[in-house]
Every structure is written in C-alpha cells, then in structure tokens.
Design an enzyme around this catalytic site. Structure first.
Site, short mmCIF file in Angstrom:
data_model
loop_
_atom_site.label_atom_id
_atom_site.label_comp_id
_atom_site.label_asym_id
_atom_site.label_seq_id
_atom_site.Cartn_x
_atom_site.Cartn_y
_atom_site.Cartn_z
N ASP A 91 0.86 -1.19 0.00
CA ASP A 91 0.00 0.00 0.00
C ASP A 91 0.90 1.24 0.00
O ASP A 91 1.61 1.50 0.97
CB ASP A 91 -0.89 -0.01 1.26
CG ASP A 91 -2.14 0.85 1.10
OD1 ASP A 91 -3.19 0.48 1.65
OD2 ASP A 91 -2.06 1.88 0.40
N ASP B 124 -2.69 4.95 -2.37
CA ASP B 124 -3.60 5.69 -1.49
C ASP B 124 -3.90 7.09 -2.05
O ASP B 124 -2.98 7.83 -2.41
CB ASP B 124 -2.89 5.82 -0.13
CG ASP B 124 -3.78 6.37 0.96
OD1 ASP B 124 -4.79 5.74 1.26
OD2 ASP B 124 -3.44 7.44 1.49
N HIS C 75 -11.05 -1.20 4.30
CA HIS C 75 -10.83 -0.86 5.71
C HIS C 75 -11.43 0.49 6.10
O HIS C 75 -11.40 0.88 7.27
CB HIS C 75 -9.32 -0.84 5.96
CG HIS C 75 -8.62 0.20 5.15
ND1 HIS C 75 -8.47 0.11 3.78
CD2 HIS C 75 -8.09 1.38 5.49
CE1 HIS C 75 -7.86 1.17 3.33
NE2 HIS C 75 -7.63 1.98 4.34
N ASP C 76 -11.96 1.21 5.08
CA ASP C 76 -12.60 2.52 5.36
C ASP C 76 -14.12 2.44 5.34
O ASP C 76 -14.78 3.45 5.62
CB ASP C 76 -12.20 3.54 4.28
CG ASP C 76 -10.74 3.89 4.29
OD1 ASP C 76 -10.20 4.19 3.21
OD2 ASP C 76 -10.13 3.88 5.38
N GLU D 11 -6.40 4.41 -5.61
CA GLU D 11 -7.63 4.81 -4.91
C GLU D 11 -8.01 6.19 -5.43
O GLU D 11 -7.23 7.13 -5.28
CB GLU D 11 -7.42 4.86 -3.39
CG GLU D 11 -8.68 5.29 -2.65
CD GLU D 11 -8.43 5.68 -1.20
OE1 GLU D 11 -7.31 6.10 -0.89
OE2 GLU D 11 -9.36 5.57 -0.39
O1 TEU Z 1 -8.62 7.01 2.37
C1 TEU Z 1 -8.96 8.13 1.60
C2 TEU Z 1 -10.12 8.78 2.19
O2 TEU Z 1 -10.40 9.90 1.90
C3 TEU Z 1 -10.91 8.01 3.16
O3 TEU Z 1 -10.35 8.30 4.42
C4 TEU Z 1 -12.33 8.44 3.07
O4 TEU Z 1 -12.41 9.77 2.72
C5 TEU Z 1 -12.95 8.33 4.42
O5 TEU Z 1 -12.59 7.09 4.93
C6 TEU Z 1 -14.43 8.44 4.25
O6 TEU Z 1 -14.99 8.10 5.50
C7 TEU Z 1 -7.25 6.65 2.30
C8 TEU Z 1 -7.07 5.45 3.20
O7 TEU Z 1 -7.80 4.35 2.67
C9 TEU Z 1 -7.54 5.83 4.58
O8 TEU Z 1 -7.50 4.70 5.45
C10 TEU Z 1 -6.64 6.92 5.10
O9 TEU Z 1 -7.16 7.37 6.34
C11 TEU Z 1 -6.59 8.11 4.12
O10 TEU Z 1 -6.46 7.74 2.77
C12 TEU Z 1 -5.37 8.97 4.44
O11 TEU Z 1 -4.22 8.23 4.11
#
Ligand code: TEU
Ligand code: CA
Length: 553
Positions: A102, A203, A319-320, A245
């Site tokens: 990642d 990311d 995971h989000d 992403e």
């Molecule tokens: O996520 C991008 C992101 O914007 C997400 O955090 C999303 O906006 C949010 O979860 C909506 O609830 C990536 C990663 O997947 C995330 O885990 C990180 O927190 C973020 O980037 C920062 O690196």
C-alpha cells in the site's frame, strides 16, 4: 494459485485485502502482525485468492493506523521487521500468492525525516518537500478543511508559516510539484519492486496534484502527467498489478487510469456506487437509503463504458467502509443469503474482485460504546458533532452505520476467546458475534459464505466469460431484482439477484433468456439456496435469492 506474471495476469486474479493490525496477532500484544499473516497463508490459499493487498506496515506513529508513514523502506516494529517481510514474500510465493504493498504518496507522517528537516528552516533543502503558505497565526490561508475535521492548515510558529494537510495534522501533504520529491518516491518504489512485490495499491492517488490556492485537492491539472511519469519510472519495468484509490474518478478519467497501453495503472478503485447512499453535498454520516435503480444504472455504466478500453476493480468493502452485509444486505435472519447474493452479484461482473478480510465470512458491522471506538475519523466526528449540538443518539446511529471501525474489528477465526485473533488484549474489541460467525465453523460447511466465495473464485478461473464477457443489464426498471448477462463468443452467464427480502415473480425478461438458454444446455452454476432448480428457472425469487446460470453458445 499465483498467476504467472504475463501481461494483464491481474484480469483473472482475485485479490484479498489484509488490514494487518486486525488480521492475526502472533506475539500476544493484541495487534496483528506479519508473522500472524504468514501463519494464515494456507487459509488464503484454500480460499483460492491470488494476491494480498497489504494495508501499510511501514514505520509509522499510527496516528491514522499506518497511513502516516515515517519510513517508507522499513517495517514498524509493531508489525515486525524487514526480515519478516522477506519471509512473507517467500512463504506467500510458496502458497501461490503475490503481495501488493500500500503506497501512501499523497502525504508522509510529520515524523518522517523529510518533515523533521523541513520544519528546521525555510531554506532547508527539504522545506519544499511539503506545501507551505506564509501567514499570520490564526488567519488560515483559506477555509479548507481536513477530511478528519478541523482546518487543513497547521501553524508552525518558528517559521511563521502554515503547512497543508488534507488528513490529520500528523499527515503533512507532500509537494509533488517538486521533482526531488518525485525522484525520492520513484526510487523507493523501485526498491520495493526489487523486493519482489506483485504490485501496489496507491492511497488517494488522485489527490497528489493539489493547488490549495484554487482549493483543488482532487483531479488537479498535472495529475495524469505525474501518474504517467510515476508509471514510466517504476511499474513499466514489469507486469505488476497497480490499483489507484480515486474517490474523484469518473468513467472518462478511469479510461486514462486503466488505459490498456499500461501508461498509468491497471485499474482504480472508484466510489460512485459506494457513495449512492450518501446525501449529495452532505457528509457520509448523514444517512440516506440506497437508490436501487440508480445502483443498477451506475454499475451498468462502469461495466459497459470501460469494456474493451479500460478495466474495473470490483469491491463492496475495504478498511474505510462499513461491512456490506450490514449496509445493503440483511445482517439479521438473512445474513448468509444476502452476503452470498452481494458476492454473486459483484463477482459475476467484469473486473478484478477485491475481497476485504472477513467479507468472505459475512462479518457484520458492530455497535460499540463510544469509548470503544479507535479510528481518528470516528473519534473526531463524535466530539465535533456533540460540540455542534447533535444528540448522542443521532451521532451514534451515524457511527454504527458508517464508522471505519466497522471494518477494523479483529478477524473472526474461531469461537475461542477473542475469536482466535490474539492471546492478549485486542487493540480494538472483537465483534461479540464471533462465536456464531467465524472461519473455523464455515470452512467445513458447504453452505457457508466462505464456501460460496471459494466457488465464485474458482469459477472465475475456470470460465473465461467472467474475464471477457460483455455485460448486458436486464430488468432495468425492476424495483427489487438486479439481473444481467455476461457473454462472449462461446459462453453465457445469467445472473439474477433478488436484492431485497421480498418474494418477486421471476422476471419475464429473465425467463426469455432462460428459455433460450435451455436449448443450449444452460445449467445452474451457483445459488445461495441449496434447493434451487438445476435446469429451469423458478416461478419466483425468495428473499435475497441469487442464482447464476451458465451455458455454452
Ligand atoms: O482514504 C482516503 C479517504 O479519503 C478516506 O479516508 C475516506 O475519505 C474516508 O474514509 C471516508 O470516511 C485513504 C485510506 O484508505 C484511509 O484509510 C486513510 O485514512 C486516508 O487515505 C489517508 O491516508
Ligand atoms: Ca502482534
């Protein structure tokens, strides 16, 4: 088994996302780790996946659970060592599994040596590795907000400047306009390629070309120029799976990202379907029902408009995101049926499927007490909305529905204490339903969600129509049924899913396909009800009933 690394190998691959801190603890500190993952490789091989997308394990102060990296070429001690990584690459290879790292390139941790240098002075050679604006304390350069709440600007008194952070204060944005930053990043990526990775997840990659003056943080003017340079300088030396992403991607941009000439990535994670139950212009916490006809329209668009000129990722979870069986399925009496329906609906489509840890078990969301949440985004939201006058009940309903911790409770391996995840105290509580929902129980049961995923993965390898069949939506206006055909010159799939708990009649449009298929020996490939008819379509669909028929042409 691991697909050989020929061109476009990833078009037949199935990927499994591991969130390492919640997957398997091996040393009793309550945090998942690399040795724990190594111990579970045979589980993943049995499931039949080809690659693991490993969420970050690099050195990090863990302000955002590892998405705040302080050393891109070393492993955080909580997860293990570089030697453990070498062992993971070797052991995974023996199990026929590749590893996708990642890459968090939009920002580093404020504890990265680059940032530690950058804050020493405006003249420091690392200062403009980051995004700075002069200012007066308390008067932010503009009103931009961080994704995690609060201003996107942080004052550094010693410099009389603000730095920009789209995420937490401890995640300063990197300045991609600086060629020295880009060079350092490409060198790091090539180092990981030398370690033997099978590819990368990138990311928030559509946020790297930012212009805070114009309040542009996504799809900036130089974005594809940077991505093409990145791809040319690194990935194009071999055949790697690269998935960006891209929350801001539309189909036209996805055609650039996933161009068949390999000039950018293999594919992106786009989120148009995922955002459909969000109220436009509102935060994800403001809940709205899923517009089902719109879901069919959006998924049809991505299937048809990228056909032959790009490539889709296929996912419901990561995971989000909250767990799909709770979000759009039924995590009550029809939990298994609806989890399987959602799996069959997605895995019948064209693209590379991504399975998030526990999705293959039908793991559900969780309803913790406020103090049991760990995610920075959730903790900030809880505080901010209470301060803004929201009732605790409304805030908790939003958190139950959308907190990222829904996806981060420990993997449920068996019905022993802490679901077999750790012998210590888990960093976050285990979902209390682990005694009913766990891998051990499901791996020996043919009717389990796990067994259903295993069959879907195997079919993708067996029938080429999964990878190359053209998509045609059926029953476009049906308020409960999501049905489509996939076909190439020699094969046809018919997928019919009752997305809800009702009992609709078998749609006429699908019956025509069935009748035509009967002449071609159409057979039932998979169903989430064990007594579905083998050779003929049923009269009606049961709650969440999902069937996949296959015929040669
Ligand atoms: O996520 C991008 C992101 O914007 C997400 O955090 C999303 O906006 C949010 O979860 C909506 O609830 C990536 C990663 O997947 C995330 O885990 C990180 O927190 C973020 O980037 C920062 O690196
Ligand atoms: Ca551990």
């Amino acid at each position: 088994m691991l697909i050989t690394r020929e061109q476009d190998w990833w078009k037949k691959a199935v990927i499994y996302q591991v969130y390492p801190r919640s997957f398997q603890d091996s040393n009793g500190d309550g945090i998942g780790d690399i040795q724990g993952l190594i111990g579970r490789l045979s589980y993943l091989e049995k499931l039949g996946i080809d690659c693991i997308w490993l969420s970050p394990v690099c050195k990090s102060p863990q302000d955002d659970n590892g998405y705040d990296i302080s050393d891109y070429q070393n492993i955080d001690p909580m997860f293990g060592t570089l030697e453990d990584m070498e062992q993971l690459f070797a052991e995974a290879g023996k199990h026929g599994i590749g590893i996708l790292m990642d890459l968090v390139l939009n920002h580093s941790s404020d504890e990265h040596r680059w940032f530690q240098e950058a804050v020493k002075s405006r003249e420091n050679p690392y200062h403009d590795y980051y995004v700075w604006r002069d200012g007066v304390e308390g008067e932010y350069p503009n009103d931009m907000r961080s994704v995690f709440g609060g201003p996107a600007w942080q004052w550094v008194p010693e410099l009389g400047q603000y730095y920009f952070h789209q995420f937490s204060v401890k995640q300063p944005d990197l300045n991609w306009e600086n060629p020295k930053v880009r060079r350092e990043i490409y060198d790091m990526i090539n180092w990981w390629l030398d370690q033997g990775v099978a590819g990368f997840r990138l990311d928030v990659i559509d946020q790297i070309a930012k212009d805070p003056e114009l309040k542009v943080t996504c799809n900036g003017p130089r974005l594809h120029e940077f991505i093409r340079e990145l791809s040319r300088e690194t990935f194009q030396r071999g055949h790697y799976l690269t998935v960006g992403e891209a929350w801001g991607a539309d189909v036209e941009r996805a055609k650039l990202y996933s161009a068949p000439d390999g000039s950018e990535f293999s594919m992106v994670f786009q989120f148009e379907h995922i955002c459909l139950d969000q109220i436009p212009g509102k935060e994800k916490w403001d809940l709205a029902p899923l517009p089902f006809l719109k879901l069919k329209e959006v998924m049809e668009k991505w299937q048809t408009e990228l056909y032959g000129c790009g490539w889709n990722s296929l996912f419901w979870n990561n995971h989000d995101l909250p767990r799909i069986v709770s979000r759009w399925g039924n995590d009550g009496i029809y939990r298994e049926e609806s989890a399987k329906m959602l799996a069959l609906l997605l895995h019948g489509m064209q693209g590379t499927p991504f399975i998030y840890q526990g999705e293959e078990l039908g793991m559900t969301n969780v309803r913790f007490a406020p103090e049991d949440y760990r995610d920075i985004e959730t903790v900030n939201l809880y505080r901010e909305r209470l301060e803004a006058g929201y009732s605790q009940e409304s805030v908790m309903e939003s958190i139950y529905a959308k907190s990222r911790d829904n996806a981060r409770t420990p993997m449920q391996w068996d019905d022993s204490e802490n679901a077999g995840f750790t012998g210590g105290t888990p960093w976050i509580k285990v979902n209390p339903n682990y005694q009913e929902i766990n891998a051990a129980e499901q791996m020996t049961r043919e009717t389990s969600v796990w067994s259903f995923y295993r069959q879907l993965i195997a079919f993708r390898k067996r029938y080429s129509v999964f990878a190359d069949g053209r998509f045609t939506l059926l029953c476009r206006e049906h308020p409960q049924v999501f049905a489509y055909i996939r076909e190439n010159e020699s094969e046809r799939l018919l997928i019919v899913c009752n997305f809800f708990g009702g009992r609709p009649e078998w749609p006429a449009e699908c019956r025509e396909v069935c009748n035509a298929g009967k002449q071609q020996g159409m057979k039932l490939l998979l169903s989430n009800y064990s007594d579905s008819k083998k050779e003929r379509c049923p009269e009606m669909l049961r709650p969440y009933e999902a069937v996949m028929y296959y015929s040669t042409k």
